[in-house]
Scaffold this active site. Structure first.
Site, PDB file in Angstrom:
ATOM      1  N   GLY A 106       0.912  -1.391  -0.354  1.00  0.00           N
ATOM      2  CA  GLY A 106       0.244  -0.276  -0.486  1.00  0.00           C
ATOM      3  C   GLY A 106       1.136   1.555  -0.142  1.00  0.00           C
ATOM      4  O   GLY A 106       0.790   1.888  -0.891  1.00  0.00           O
ATOM      5  N   THR A 107       2.105   0.895   0.896  1.00  0.00           N
ATOM      6  CA  THR A 107       2.976   2.667   1.172  1.00  0.00           C
ATOM      7  C   THR A 107       3.247   2.909  -0.027  1.00  0.00           C
ATOM      8  O   THR A 107       3.665   3.983  -0.850  1.00  0.00           O
ATOM      9  CB  THR A 107       3.661   2.031   1.988  1.00  0.00           C
ATOM     10  N   ILE A 166       6.874  -7.822   6.275  1.00  0.00           N
ATOM     11  CA  ILE A 166       7.055  -8.796   7.007  1.00  0.00           C
ATOM     12  C   ILE A 166       7.055 -10.958   6.123  1.00  0.00           C
ATOM     13  O   ILE A 166       6.923 -11.241   6.620  1.00  0.00           O
ATOM     14  CB  ILE A 166       6.696  -8.819   8.759  1.00  0.00           C
ATOM     15  N   ASP A 167       6.042 -10.525   5.986  1.00  0.00           N
ATOM     16  CA  ASP A 167       5.002 -11.858   5.147  1.00  0.00           C
ATOM     17  C   ASP A 167       5.658 -11.746   3.640  1.00  0.00           C
ATOM     18  O   ASP A 167       6.151 -13.111   2.835  1.00  0.00           O
ATOM     19  CB  ASP A 167       3.840 -11.507   4.634  1.00  0.00           C
ATOM     20  N   TYR A 173       2.298  -9.960  17.291  1.00  0.00           N
ATOM     21  CA  TYR A 173       2.420  -8.771  17.783  1.00  0.00           C
ATOM     22  C   TYR A 173       3.443  -8.566  18.381  1.00  0.00           C
ATOM     23  O   TYR A 173       4.172  -7.670  18.817  1.00  0.00           O
ATOM     24  CB  TYR A 173       1.069  -8.255  18.450  1.00  0.00           C
ATOM     25  N   MET A 174       4.082 -10.175  19.492  1.00  0.00           N
ATOM     26  CA  MET A 174       5.204 -10.381  19.811  1.00  0.00           C
ATOM     27  C   MET A 174       6.336 -10.401  18.311  1.00  0.00           C
ATOM     28  O   MET A 174       7.679  -9.608  18.957  1.00  0.00           O
ATOM     29  CB  MET A 174       4.986 -11.220  20.519  1.00  0.00           C
ATOM     30  N   ILE A 175       5.852 -10.961  17.797  1.00  0.00           N
ATOM     31  CA  ILE A 175       7.043 -10.604  16.573  1.00  0.00           C
ATOM     32  C   ILE A 175       7.481  -9.584  15.845  1.00  0.00           C
ATOM     33  O   ILE A 175       8.026  -9.662  16.007  1.00  0.00           O
ATOM     34  CB  ILE A 175       6.454 -11.646  15.153  1.00  0.00           C
ATOM     35  N   ARG A 176       6.312  -8.584  15.604  1.00  0.00           N
ATOM     36  CA  ARG A 176       6.127  -7.794  14.860  1.00  0.00           C
ATOM     37  C   ARG A 176       6.811  -6.569  15.560  1.00  0.00           C
ATOM     38  O   ARG A 176       8.058  -5.894  14.678  1.00  0.00           O
ATOM     39  CB  ARG A 176       4.282  -7.334  13.916  1.00  0.00           C
TER      40      ARG A 176
HETATM   41  P1  ATP Z   1       1.326  -3.266   5.758  1.00  0.00           P
HETATM   42  O1  ATP Z   1       0.276  -4.130   4.826  1.00  0.00           O
HETATM   43  O2  ATP Z   1       2.713  -4.545   4.858  1.00  0.00           O
HETATM   44  O3  ATP Z   1       1.569  -3.714   6.996  1.00  0.00           O
HETATM   45  P2  ATP Z   1       1.026  -1.542   3.516  1.00  0.00           P
HETATM   46  O4  ATP Z   1       2.009   0.323   3.719  1.00  0.00           O
HETATM   47  O5  ATP Z   1       0.715  -2.165   2.234  1.00  0.00           O
HETATM   48  O6  ATP Z   1       1.952  -2.042   4.596  1.00  0.00           O
HETATM   49  P3  ATP Z   1      -1.454  -0.428   4.287  1.00  0.00           P
HETATM   50  O7  ATP Z   1      -2.355   0.130   5.464  1.00  0.00           O
HETATM   51  O8  ATP Z   1      -2.437  -0.970   3.237  1.00  0.00           O
HETATM   52  O9  ATP Z   1       0.506  -1.166   5.125  1.00  0.00           O
HETATM   53  O10 ATP Z   1      -0.861   1.165   3.528  1.00  0.00           O
HETATM   54  C1  ATP Z   1      -0.036   2.261   4.081  1.00  0.00           C
HETATM   55  C2  ATP Z   1      -0.439   4.042   3.146  1.00  0.00           C
HETATM   56  O11 ATP Z   1      -0.044   3.866   1.762  1.00  0.00           O
HETATM   57  C3  ATP Z   1      -1.677   4.314   4.411  1.00  0.00           C
HETATM   58  O12 ATP Z   1      -1.149   5.277   4.520  1.00  0.00           O
HETATM   59  C4  ATP Z   1      -2.241   4.342   2.707  1.00  0.00           C
HETATM   60  O13 ATP Z   1      -3.129   5.304   2.996  1.00  0.00           O
HETATM   61  C5  ATP Z   1      -1.442   4.449   1.973  1.00  0.00           C
HETATM   62  N1  ATP Z   1      -2.192   3.701   0.483  1.00  0.00           N
HETATM   63  C6  ATP Z   1      -2.623   2.342   0.297  1.00  0.00           C
HETATM   64  N2  ATP Z   1      -2.822   2.474  -0.982  1.00  0.00           N
HETATM   65  C7  ATP Z   1      -2.638   2.961  -1.391  1.00  0.00           C
HETATM   66  C8  ATP Z   1      -3.181   3.453  -3.231  1.00  0.00           C
HETATM   67  N3  ATP Z   1      -3.751   2.436  -3.670  1.00  0.00           N
HETATM   68  N4  ATP Z   1      -2.481   4.906  -3.280  1.00  0.00           N
HETATM   69  C9  ATP Z   1      -2.761   5.285  -2.387  1.00  0.00           C
HETATM   70  N5  ATP Z   1      -1.928   5.559  -0.868  1.00  0.00           N
HETATM   71  C10 ATP Z   1      -2.012   4.366  -0.479  1.00  0.00           C
HETATM   72 MG    MG Z   2       0.375  -4.429   3.219  1.00  0.00          MG
END
Ligand code: ATP
Ligand code: MG
Length: 462
Positions: free
Chosen positions: A192-193, A220-221, A374-377
């Site tokens: 997502g990030t 982590i996955d 949560y202990m692992i993370r």
């Molecule tokens: P994890 O799932 O491994 O914990 P992640 O980076 O996938 O990490 P998310 O909570 O999904 O975690 O996203 C982190 C950030 O990225 C959030 O602030 C979210 O708003 C932003 N984000 C997620 N998907 C998108 C997207 N498609 N476009 C823009 N920003 C996004």
């Molecule tokens: Mg994610």
């Protein structure tokens, strides 16, 4: 930007038929401009003894290491590392670091090494930390990061910057980057990030800003594609052993003892698979990629009863995303980032097993359920993840200083590379249950596949 020489350089790496860089036509999109300043590392005598310390701009790393005869050679990525020339004058650099998504061992190491790498390798002194994820860009809360303030953070779990989900407003974030005159943005987080980072990178390009955007993928996955593995994964597998050991001790201390351990893995069962392979105490490993069923011939209940009769105890490892289709009355909910919230399959399965064995009077069992998530993370990275996180951070720094943008630093076939954002966000890395690795896991637990073998073949391919 074809005139900057980049596209001509690409021809140098074109070889026999099919030897292509898929990202070549767009490669100039990933370079702010021609680097003109000599890399300050050139004047450091310590590096002069290293043969080929500087990476040639044309050096690439092939994505597919095994290529069949006459088939296309596939994508190559730029090799990471210091360049002879850099785009940024160190005294002009104003960098920021942000961490988003869930916790993962190694986050603090990456932060530390970006700060120290910029400072000690390039003499960059202005580095700020953004508070609590993407939404921290809108707040005025930032923290100055210096080698002194980050000196021992790698010994702590979590992220000293804080993290969050949701709160991604590309335009507001880029406004803020502009207002603060930031010209290097380091974004540490999961799929997502990195999608968010890609959006920021595109908006920066649209506005014509000379700002380098570099990602360091965190998961982590281990579910990010292209890269060999993600930082924190080894630590997670190692820490998972403690939970599996505890489940084993509990199970072996009573008659017909069952220990169930739920491990991380929403869509990809890598942690469960590797933790199972490492432990050898696990009788059954269940992951999202491999469907299973409970009742009837060849089902999980039958296997549990068989193992208990044979050994008097058993340990089951289940990834959090496994068997979600079986979990009854599931109401779909989402977190702030729009990710589907999963049901606690470990707890659900524990209750189902107890219920089934009591109802059908199979045998008296004692079941213990452990969820160490949560202990692992939250633990700090182990030695190998500390080394790995350090190298990823250093690569990101070298890339940004050279003027590269829109990339993540990642290990591909054992070599550090720069990978365009879209390549790691377009799909997820999953355990392929027709690959040898899953077969190796099956042979270590001797569990059934919980599938009717397809007609004609039961062979595993690699
Ligand atoms: P994890 O799932 O491994 O914990 P992640 O980076 O996938 O990490 P998310 O909570 O999904 O975690 O996203 C982190 C950030 O990225 C959030 O602030 C979210 O708003 C932003 N984000 C997620 N998907 C998108 C997207 N498609 N476009 C823009 N920003 C996004
Ligand atoms: Mg994610």
């Amino acid at each position: 930007m074809a005139s900057n020489g980049v596209d001509e350089q690409i021809k140098l790496v074109e070889g026999p038929a099919g030897y292509v860089l898929e990202d070549v036509p767009h490669l100039s999109d990933y370079i702010l401009d021609l680097p003109t300043y000599p890399n300050p590392l050139q004047s450091n005598a310590a590096y002069s003894v290293v043969r080929q310390y500087f990476v040639d701009e044309d050096d690439t790393v092939q994505e597919k290491i095994v290529v069949h005869k006459d088939s296309p050679r596939g994508t190559h990525f730029r090799r990471a590392g210091p360049r002879q020339k850099v785009y940024f004058k160190p005294s002009d650099v104003r960098a920021c670091i942000v961490t988003c998504g869930g916790l993962c061992p190694g986050l603090n190491t990456v932060i530390r090494e970006i700060v120290c790498g910029l400072h000690f390798m390039y003499g960059v002194t202005e580095v700020i930390g953004v508070d609590c994820g993407f939404r921290g860009f809108y707040s005025k809360n930032t923290v100055a990061l210096t080698p002194k303030t980050v000196s021992d953070i790698h010994k702590r779990g979590g992220t000293i910057l804080g993290t969050s989900r949701g709160g991604h407003d590309t335009s507001k974030i880029v406004d803020n980057i502009q207002d603060r005159e930031i010209n290097q943005v380091y974004i540490i987080g999961g799929d997502g990030t990195q999608k968010g980072a890609n959006a920021i990178y595109k908006e920066i390009r649209r506005r014509g800003l000379k700002v380098a955007v570099a990602g360091i993928p965190k998961t982590i996955d281990n579910d990010i594609p292209v890269i060999d593995k993600s930082f924190g994964f080894d630590t997670a597998v190692e820490e998972a052993q403690r939970a599996i050991n505890a489940a084993h001790v509990e199970a072996t201390s009573v008659e017909n003892g069952i220990g169930i351990v739920k491990l991380m893995g929403r869509y990809s069962g890598f942690i469960a698979m590797y933790a199972t392979l490492a432990s050898r105490d696990v009788d059954c490993c269940l992951i999202p990629e491999s469907p299973f069923y409970l009742e009837g011939k060849g089902g999980l209940y039958e296997f549990i009863a068989k193992r208990l009769r044979e050994n008097g105890h058993m340990v089951i490892v289940i990834a959090e995303g496994a068997g979600q289709d079986l979990v009854a009355e599931s109401i779909e909910q989402q977190d702030a980032s729009g990710n589907k919230l999963l049901k606690d399959v470990g707890l659900w399965m524990s209750l189902k097993i107890k219920e089934y064995f009591a109802k059908h009077n199979v045998m008296d069992i004692t079941l213990k359920y452990i969820d160490p998530t949560y202990m692992i993370r939250a633990i700090p990275a182990n030695a190998s993840d500390n080394v790995y996180s350090t190298l990823l951070a250093q690569s990101a720094v070298h890339g940004a200083m050279a003027g590269y943008t829109g990339f993540v630093s990642g290990l591909v076939n054992g070599r550090h590379t720069y990978i365009p954002f879209n390549r790691i966000t377009e799909r997820q890395n999953k355990v392929v249950i027709t690959d040898r690795m899953w077969a190796r896991m099956l042979s270590s637990t001797n569990q059934p596949s919980f599938m009717n073998p397809p007609k004609g073949t039961t062979e595993f391919t690699d």
